[in-house]
Write a protein that holds these residues in place. Structure first.
Motif, PDB file in Angstrom:
ATOM      1  N   ALA A   1       2.093 -12.103 -16.301  1.00 17.65           N
ATOM      2  CA  ALA A   1       2.428 -13.298 -15.437  1.00 17.65           C
ATOM      3  C   ALA A   1       1.892 -13.056 -14.371  1.00 17.65           C
ATOM      4  O   ALA A   1       1.002 -13.735 -13.595  1.00 17.65           O
ATOM      5  CB  ALA A   1       4.071 -12.721 -14.971  1.00 17.65           C
ATOM      6  N   SER A   2       1.177 -11.694 -14.082  1.00 17.69           N
ATOM      7  CA  SER A   2      -0.135 -11.472 -13.391  1.00 17.69           C
ATOM      8  C   SER A   2      -1.369 -12.366 -14.176  1.00 17.69           C
ATOM      9  O   SER A   2      -2.426 -12.218 -13.460  1.00 17.69           O
ATOM     10  CB  SER A   2      -0.642  -9.826 -12.814  1.00 17.69           C
ATOM     11  N   ASP A   3      -1.953 -12.491 -15.031  1.00 21.69           N
ATOM     12  CA  ASP A   3      -2.542 -12.400 -16.066  1.00 21.69           C
ATOM     13  C   ASP A   3      -3.412 -14.057 -15.282  1.00 21.69           C
ATOM     14  O   ASP A   3      -2.477 -14.749 -14.901  1.00 21.69           O
ATOM     15  CB  ASP A   3      -2.984 -12.059 -17.387  1.00 21.69           C
ATOM     16  N   SER A   4      -4.538 -13.739 -14.679  1.00 23.39           N
ATOM     17  CA  SER A   4      -5.361 -15.310 -14.177  1.00 23.39           C
ATOM     18  C   SER A   4      -6.789 -15.458 -14.641  1.00 23.39           C
ATOM     19  O   SER A   4      -7.192 -14.307 -14.367  1.00 23.39           O
ATOM     20  CB  SER A   4      -4.489 -15.645 -12.948  1.00 23.39           C
ATOM     21  N   PRO A   5      -7.213 -16.066 -14.286  1.00 23.84           N
ATOM     22  CA  PRO A   5      -9.081 -16.215 -14.142  1.00 23.84           C
ATOM     23  C   PRO A   5      -8.997 -15.709 -13.256  1.00 23.84           C
ATOM     24  O   PRO A   5     -10.627 -15.368 -13.441  1.00 23.84           O
ATOM     25  CB  PRO A   5      -9.136 -17.890 -14.248  1.00 23.84           C
ATOM     26  N   GLY A   6      -9.111 -15.289 -12.229  1.00 19.56           N
ATOM     27  CA  GLY A   6      -9.511 -14.415 -11.558  1.00 19.56           C
ATOM     28  C   GLY A   6      -9.645 -13.077 -11.485  1.00 19.56           C
ATOM     29  O   GLY A   6     -10.499 -12.254 -11.290  1.00 19.56           O
ATOM     30  N   ARG A   7      -8.989 -13.299 -12.616  1.00 16.39           N
ATOM     31  CA  ARG A   7      -8.587 -11.756 -12.775  1.00 16.39           C
ATOM     32  C   ARG A   7      -9.613 -11.539 -13.760  1.00 16.39           C
ATOM     33  O   ARG A   7     -10.071 -10.589 -13.708  1.00 16.39           O
ATOM     34  CB  ARG A   7      -7.436 -10.600 -13.456  1.00 16.39           C
ATOM     35  N   HIS A   8      -9.848 -12.514 -15.028  1.00 20.49           N
ATOM     36  CA  HIS A   8     -11.228 -12.171 -15.385  1.00 20.49           C
ATOM     37  C   HIS A   8     -12.641 -12.394 -14.964  1.00 20.49           C
ATOM     38  O   HIS A   8     -12.566 -11.018 -15.787  1.00 20.49           O
ATOM     39  CB  HIS A   8     -11.039 -13.851 -16.740  1.00 20.49           C
ATOM     40  N   ALA A   9     -12.273 -12.569 -14.386  1.00 16.43           N
ATOM     41  CA  ALA A   9     -13.919 -12.943 -13.287  1.00 16.43           C
ATOM     42  C   ALA A   9     -13.981 -11.396 -13.197  1.00 16.43           C
ATOM     43  O   ALA A   9     -15.947 -11.037 -12.703  1.00 16.43           O
ATOM     44  CB  ALA A   9     -14.001 -14.270 -12.875  1.00 16.43           C
TER      45      ALA A   9
ATOM     46  N   LYS B   1     -24.971   3.834 -10.896  1.00 20.59           N
ATOM     47  CA  LYS B   1     -26.950   4.548 -10.919  1.00 20.59           C
ATOM     48  C   LYS B   1     -27.213   2.736 -10.400  1.00 20.59           C
ATOM     49  O   LYS B   1     -26.805   1.733 -10.771  1.00 20.59           O
ATOM     50  CB  LYS B   1     -27.245   4.113 -13.077  1.00 20.59           C
ATOM     51  N   PRO B   2     -28.490   3.275  -9.673  1.00 20.98           N
ATOM     52  CA  PRO B   2     -29.405   1.834  -9.153  1.00 20.98           C
ATOM     53  C   PRO B   2     -29.456   1.016 -10.725  1.00 20.98           C
ATOM     54  O   PRO B   2     -30.079   1.502 -11.143  1.00 20.98           O
ATOM     55  CB  PRO B   2     -30.750   2.752  -8.609  1.00 20.98           C
ATOM     56  N   LYS B   3     -29.582  -0.281 -10.317  1.00 19.73           N
ATOM     57  CA  LYS B   3     -29.737  -1.128 -11.439  1.00 19.73           C
ATOM     58  C   LYS B   3     -31.135  -2.526 -10.854  1.00 19.73           C
ATOM     59  O   LYS B   3     -31.158  -3.192 -11.621  1.00 19.73           O
ATOM     60  CB  LYS B   3     -27.794  -2.043 -11.435  1.00 19.73           C
ATOM     61  N   GLY B   4     -31.371  -2.295  -9.738  1.00 16.42           N
ATOM     62  CA  GLY B   4     -31.807  -3.477  -8.825  1.00 16.42           C
ATOM     63  C   GLY B   4     -31.737  -4.938  -8.995  1.00 16.42           C
ATOM     64  O   GLY B   4     -30.304  -5.005  -9.154  1.00 16.42           O
ATOM     65  N   VAL B   5     -32.451  -5.493  -8.626  1.00 15.64           N
ATOM     66  CA  VAL B   5     -31.905  -7.237  -8.298  1.00 15.64           C
ATOM     67  C   VAL B   5     -31.167  -7.801 -10.026  1.00 15.64           C
ATOM     68  O   VAL B   5     -32.404  -7.661 -10.543  1.00 15.64           O
ATOM     69  CB  VAL B   5     -32.628  -7.878  -7.504  1.00 15.64           C
ATOM     70  N   ILE B   6     -30.187  -8.190  -9.599  1.00 17.06           N
ATOM     71  CA  ILE B   6     -29.995  -8.768 -10.954  1.00 17.06           C
ATOM     72  C   ILE B   6     -29.327  -9.772 -10.535  1.00 17.06           C
ATOM     73  O   ILE B   6     -27.704  -9.958 -10.077  1.00 17.06           O
ATOM     74  CB  ILE B   6     -28.333  -7.703 -12.204  1.00 17.06           C
ATOM     75  N   SER B   7     -28.718 -10.555 -12.043  1.00 16.05           N
ATOM     76  CA  SER B   7     -28.003 -12.024 -12.072  1.00 16.05           C
ATOM     77  C   SER B   7     -27.325 -12.171 -12.831  1.00 16.05           C
ATOM     78  O   SER B   7     -27.488 -12.002 -13.820  1.00 16.05           O
ATOM     79  CB  SER B   7     -28.604 -13.717 -11.673  1.00 16.05           C
ATOM     80  N   GLU B   8     -26.005 -12.333 -12.268  1.00 17.73           N
ATOM     81  CA  GLU B   8     -24.682 -12.212 -13.640  1.00 17.73           C
ATOM     82  C   GLU B   8     -23.689 -14.492 -13.352  1.00 17.73           C
ATOM     83  O   GLU B   8     -23.961 -14.140 -12.308  1.00 17.73           O
ATOM     84  CB  GLU B   8     -23.534 -11.230 -13.663  1.00 17.73           C
ATOM     85  N   VAL B   9     -23.406 -14.474 -14.539  1.00 23.36           N
ATOM     86  CA  VAL B   9     -22.269 -15.456 -14.195  1.00 23.36           C
ATOM     87  C   VAL B   9     -20.942 -15.372 -14.470  1.00 23.36           C
ATOM     88  O   VAL B   9     -21.280 -14.467 -16.060  1.00 23.36           O
ATOM     89  CB  VAL B   9     -23.399 -16.755 -14.698  1.00 23.36           C
ATOM     90  N   TYR B  10     -20.701 -16.267 -14.650  1.00 24.29           N
ATOM     91  CA  TYR B  10     -19.374 -16.471 -15.365  1.00 24.29           C
ATOM     92  C   TYR B  10     -18.162 -17.381 -15.634  1.00 24.29           C
ATOM     93  O   TYR B  10     -18.330 -18.094 -13.990  1.00 24.29           O
ATOM     94  CB  TYR B  10     -17.758 -14.804 -15.128  1.00 24.29           C
ATOM     95  N   THR B  11     -17.621 -17.966 -16.383  1.00 22.95           N
ATOM     96  CA  THR B  11     -17.324 -19.479 -16.317  1.00 22.95           C
ATOM     97  C   THR B  11     -15.742 -19.390 -17.007  1.00 22.95           C
ATOM     98  O   THR B  11     -15.581 -18.442 -17.889  1.00 22.95           O
ATOM     99  CB  THR B  11     -18.140 -20.933 -16.496  1.00 22.95           C
ATOM    100  N   GLU B  12     -15.148 -20.141 -16.719  1.00 25.18           N
ATOM    101  CA  GLU B  12     -13.620 -20.133 -16.920  1.00 25.18           C
ATOM    102  C   GLU B  12     -13.204 -21.918 -16.138  1.00 25.18           C
ATOM    103  O   GLU B  12     -13.260 -20.965 -14.839  1.00 25.18           O
ATOM    104  CB  GLU B  12     -13.231 -18.751 -17.247  1.00 25.18           C
ATOM    105  N   LYS B  13     -12.074 -22.203 -17.090  1.00 24.19           N
ATOM    106  CA  LYS B  13     -11.085 -23.487 -17.247  1.00 24.19           C
ATOM    107  C   LYS B  13     -10.386 -22.436 -15.711  1.00 24.19           C
ATOM    108  O   LYS B  13      -9.791 -21.876 -15.592  1.00 24.19           O
ATOM    109  CB  LYS B  13     -10.964 -24.478 -17.824  1.00 24.19           C
ATOM    110  N   GLY B  14     -10.244 -23.402 -14.570  1.00 26.09           N
ATOM    111  CA  GLY B  14      -9.203 -22.582 -13.487  1.00 26.09           C
ATOM    112  C   GLY B  14     -10.140 -21.838 -12.396  1.00 26.09           C
ATOM    113  O   GLY B  14      -9.191 -21.264 -11.448  1.00 26.09           O
ATOM    114  N   LEU B  15     -11.130 -21.433 -12.836  1.00 23.28           N
ATOM    115  CA  LEU B  15     -11.464 -20.324 -11.279  1.00 23.28           C
ATOM    116  C   LEU B  15     -11.824 -21.230 -10.377  1.00 23.28           C
ATOM    117  O   LEU B  15     -12.595 -22.452 -10.627  1.00 23.28           O
ATOM    118  CB  LEU B  15     -13.244 -20.089 -11.990  1.00 23.28           C
TER     119      LEU B  15
END
Length: 969
Positions: free
Chosen positions: A198-206, A293-307
């Protein structure tokens, strides 16, 4: 330490529903990311201790802190708001972060097992025991498991010796006597899996993807409290016992008891009941949470219907957790001011018509055992992700380089001073539940719990030291951590992909900044409305402690002076009419009007931002509500600001601007809002359910996304303005205000208006509302997980006013149904995490009401739920319920009523409308007697009369892949 909770408006991101972190307050909780740790480090291996034992800050002298020989800590505070009640909390210093790889989800599972059998309480009896003492499961009896704690909660509506003893007894059973029976564990697996489902959602995946990018080598990234389904389904008893023995031990536990009792007697009870809890011989298990642990500047994205589309930038640094000291509190205080000023800038910018983001907020805080972070979160307007990123981050860079101006600092200090002053004035009537939660938080955070007087003294001492130079010197360090991690999530990326996100960041970094323009406050212009009106009728209703007035222009008022909460005043201005004054045939834009923010639309003489600035340091509110029989404006304030609050409500009644810019900004949120609703069964029910149950009456129909976006600001303005400018007015004032002062301010504001009609204009079809009689099975689709399904059944019942005794009895019937749904659907069959029943009755529309039952289940269990519900209904019709079941349904209702009568909230909700309908006063007088009068025979008779499955509406919200097949059946 409570002195750091100073902000009147604090930003919080919902960790599992949007992009980012566990809830982050806009007020700083930690030193700046470039500063060394200030204070003694917290040593988990030695068990829990109170922060004041390691700090130069003294704790609130009214609070009793203690530690038993076995290491269990306890906190006791006498508090009589509401009178005759108490709140008990038992906190364990263990959450999902403390699980090993084979225990993921078992910290939360154990929380459930506390209600499923112990040495002295049989499986299934704990909740029943609490219900017999007036505690309703969920409302008064609950628990939660987080990343680093598990907390059990009891809110006792009575503090008789037996109630207190029972509460402590059950906490003691939880602490060291759980059975953890194999059979009980197996029976609970379905409930936990239902909660996960019941609590699962695209927001949780993101969130999980974001956490992995931010803290991939640390436990936080892989330790959601709900855990892993494989482990929930298959974990053996020994894994539960291992966790229980290591974290449910006295040195890891804190008992908090706040309420209307004798502290000496309470301390003696605690010592007696918990002294035999043995400390294990094994040392406390110390968890390796992983180092940042330092990672520096990084860029990440995530897509899913309903987000929903969100952008964020997160700067992080290693965390050393320390006890709070004056040095760390000072850093927190200054960082809170810094973030608040930046948030004010971002909010003001978002309200401008050409701004590409709908909202943007900055937060600075710790993530438990993981890192200290600063995060900028951005909600872009549709299709404007890149521009939104540039605009919001440019504002941050501009602020970091040039700092705040003196006017911004003065405004923020004024707001904080008002907050501290209000807290000081209300110190003697703080709510016990709120205090218990605050004490638990202080233990969790390593803070010293201080009194409102201490907090005020702290502010008075700090205020002269907060210079503009000191403030601005600390802004850049907020953004000096590792990173930032650049993040974009949404249903699609558009043209703002991973590389574009990084390139745009570099572009803003390289851009030359210019200082922002200073702004001056405009004076508040709404102080005079004409010749004060006179009272022509006064009635004192002594048994309810209220006075009712009628002014010469027809405005009516109900005033109830209370001492429940010092310096708390609630005002409701009621404009008779509401939905009943709207013809369904006209298809009024009710939903658009109800979600639009009247305050955001500003006033004729002030924009929303100018209004906020002009009332700096004032406590007031503006809430718009569209009810069945009235539209309301409401606000909450203090004695010092009562006159201003009345002026504000009067100004919005007579001169609301309904800015088209504000409505267009609202529309920017709509596409993501609708997408997110479509992604869960509950969201689809929110869109469809109310209309189905009212035979698709347009006043209760949520428009399609296209129809909402096509709605014009003028349509919303026409609907609301007509209600505010023509509806008969009744004002309800409840709280710490004298009748004389309340009467005078009404005279200077609403009593100056021109005479209005005594009654609202009701169209011929205005009072018509129907429960459906055709198409009784409705199937809708959601776009979420294929194993999510919502099953809802509703039966037509009756209104409230035609037979109030019947309406009360139907509510008790719904409570009985909830007990059985919990016992059979949840506990015995494991079909659903939280099935329940409820009773709705209208006080406006003749004959309209319904009983309902709902559960979120797997699609293949939808029919099983329906069949089980049918069996429950049949038994309720054919067999009388037991005296015990009636008691467990009635007593929580009755005890809650006793508590309600001691709160401003209850009276503020019960009194409006009573000057024109005296029956509403009788509803207050007789409700307890009517609930007490309900018998087992009544329950059986009403079940037979109303629970006719052939007349029930059945709504199913199924995953899209199976919806067509469900409809065919």
């Amino acid at each position: 330490m409570l002195m750091k909770k100073t902000l009147l408006t604090a930003f919080a991101v919902a960790a599992l529903n949007t992009t980012a972190l566990t809830p982050i307050s806009a007020y700083a909780e930690t030193p700046t990311v470039s500063a060394p740790a200030i204070g003694m480090a917290i040593d988990i291996s030695k068990g829990l201790d109170f922060a004041q034992n390691h700090s130069d800050i003294k704790a609130d002298p009214a609070v009793r802190f203690g530690k038993l020989p076995n290491g269990m800590t306890y906190i006791i505070l006498k508090n009589a708001t509401p009178p005759g009640t108490a709140s008990i909390r038992l906190r364990f210093n263990g959450g999902s972060l403390m699980e090993d790889d084979s225990q993921q989800g078992l910290a939360h599972f154990l929380e459930h097992m506390a209600f499923n059998g112990s040495k002295n309480v049989a499986e299934g009896d704990m909740v029943k025991i609490l219900e017999r003492h007036g505690l309703s499961f969920g409302a008064d009896t609950n628990a939660h498991t987080g990343f680093s704690e598990t907390v059990y909660e009891l809110d006792l509506p009575k503090v008789a010796e037996d109630d207190l003893d029972t509460g402590l007894f059950l906490m003691r059973e939880t602490a060291g006597n759980l059975s953890l029976d194999d059979g009980a564990i197996d029976r609970e697996r379905g409930v936990i899996l239902g909660e996960e489902r019941a609590s699962d959602s695209p927001g949780r995946h993101a969130y999980m993807k974001w956490a992995t990018a931010a803290f991939g080598n640390q436990k936080y990234a892989v330790r959601l409290p709900i855990g892993l389904t494989d482990i929930i389904s298959n974990a053996k008893r020994d894994r539960f016992v291992d966790y229980y023995n290591h974290f449910y031990r006295p040195e890891q536990a804190t008992l908090v008891v706040v309420g209307d009792f004798d502290p000496d007697a309470m301390e003696a009870k605690i010592k007696t009941k918990f002294a035999d809890w043995q400390k294990p011989a094994a040392p406390i298990r110390v968890t390796d949470f992983g180092a940042y642990k330092p990672k520096g500047v990084i860029s990440e994205v995530y897509t899913e219907k309903g987000l929903r589309t969100e952008l964020s930038l997160t700067w992080a640094a290693p965390l050393t957790e320390t006890y709070q000291t004056y040095a760390s509190a000072n850093v927190d205080f200054l960082n809170g001011i810094r973030t608040q000023i930046l948030n004010e800038r971002l909010e003001r910018q978002a309200k401008l018509p050409d701004t590409p983001f709908a909202s943007a907020t900055i937060a600075h805080d710790d993530i438990d055992h993981t890192a200290k972070v600063t995060q900028l979160s951005i909600t872009p307007k549709p299709g404007r992700e890149k521009d939104a990123f540039i605009a919001a981050y440019t504002t941050v860079r501009q602020y970091a380089e040039f700092g705040a101006d003196q006017a911004e600092l003065d405004r923020t200090l004024s707001d904080i001073e008002t907050y501290f002053k209000q807290a000081l004035q209300g110190a003697k009537t703080r709510n016990s539940r709120d205090l218990s939660e605050a004490l638990v938080s202080s233990v969790a955070d390593g803070d010293v719990f201080t009194s409102p007087q201490q907090d005020w003294d702290y502010f008075v001492a700090m205020k002269p030291k907060v210079t503009l130079a000191t403030l601005n010197d600390g802004i850049k360090p907020l953004f000096a951590g590792d990173g930032p991690l650049l993040w974009h999530e949404g249903p699609t990326l558009g043209d703002f992909d991973k590389q574009s996100l990084l390139d745009t960041y570099k572009q803003v970094q390289a851009a030359q900044m210019t200082a922002s323009e200073a702004r001056a406050n405009k004076p508040w212009p709404y102080t005079s409305f004409g010749t004060p009106g006179k009272v022509i009728k006064r009635e004192d209703i002594k048994d309810l402690g209220i006075t009712q007035l009628t002014y010469a222009n027809g405005v009516r008022a109900t005033i109830k002076t209370t001492d429940f909460k010092t310096d708390e005043i609630g005002i409701t201005v009621r404009f008779a009419g509401g939905l009943s004054s709207l013809s369904p045939a006209s298809k009024p834009p009710v939903f658009a009007a109800s979600v639009s923010d009247l305050q955001e639309g500003g006033l004729g003489k002030l924009t929303a931002s100018e209004l906020k600035d002009s009332l700096t340091g004032k406590i007031y509110g503006v809430g718009l509500g569209l009810g069945e029989d009235a539209t309301t404006l409401s606000g909450g304030t203090t004695k010092a600001d009562f006159a201003t609050q009345m002026e504000v409500l009067m100004a919005f009644t007579t001169d609301a601007a309904y800015s088209s810019d504000a409505f267009e900004r609202l529309k920017a949120f709509i596409p993501d809002y609708y997408n997110s609703l479509n992604s869960t069964p509950g969201g689809v029910f929110q869109m469809k359910g109310s209309a189905v149950l009212r035979d698709n009456d347009p006043r209760y129909t949520m428009p399609s996304q296209a129809d909402f976006l096509a709605t014009k600001n003028e349509q919303v303005k026409a609907l609301v303005d007509r209600q505010l400018k023509t509806g008969p007015i009744e004002i309800t004032i409840v709280g710490d205000i004298s009748e004389t002062d309340a009467e005078a301010e009404i005279a200077k504001t609403f009593a100056t208006l021109a005479q209005r009609a005594d009654k609202p204009v009701i169209p011929a079809d205005g009072l018509t509302l129907h429960f459906p009689t055709q198409n009784l099975k409705q199937v809708f689709e959601h776009q979420g997980r294929a194993d999510q399904d919502l099953s809802y059944v509703a039966w037509p019942s009756a209104d409230f006013t035609s037979d109030t005794q019947r309406a009360r009895a139907l509510t008790v019937l719904a409570e009985v149904m909830s007990l059985r749904l919990t016992d059979i659907v949840r506990e015995k069959k494991g079909l659903s995490y939280s099935p329940y029943a409820s009773n709705y009755y209208s006080q406006t529309f003749p004959g309209f009401g319904y009983l309902s039952a709902v559960a979120q289940v797997k699609p293949e269990d939808d029919q099983a739920f329906y069949d089980t519900l049918s069996e429950i209904v049949t038994e309720l019709k054919t067999k009388p319920i037991s005296d015990d079941e009636l008691l467990r349904a009635q007593k929580p209702l009755l005890d809650r009523m006793d508590t309600d009568l001691k709160t401003n909230t209850y009276w503020a909700g019960a009194l409006p409308g009573s000057t024109t309908d005296a029956r509403k006063l009788d509803y207050i007088r007789n409700r307890r007697e009517q609930y007490q009068a309900v018998t087992a025979a009544d329950i059986q008779r009403l079940a037979a009369q109303y629970l006719d499955m052939s007349k029930a509406v059945r709504i199913q919200i199924k995953p899209a892949v199976t919806a067509e097949a469900a409809a065919a059946k």
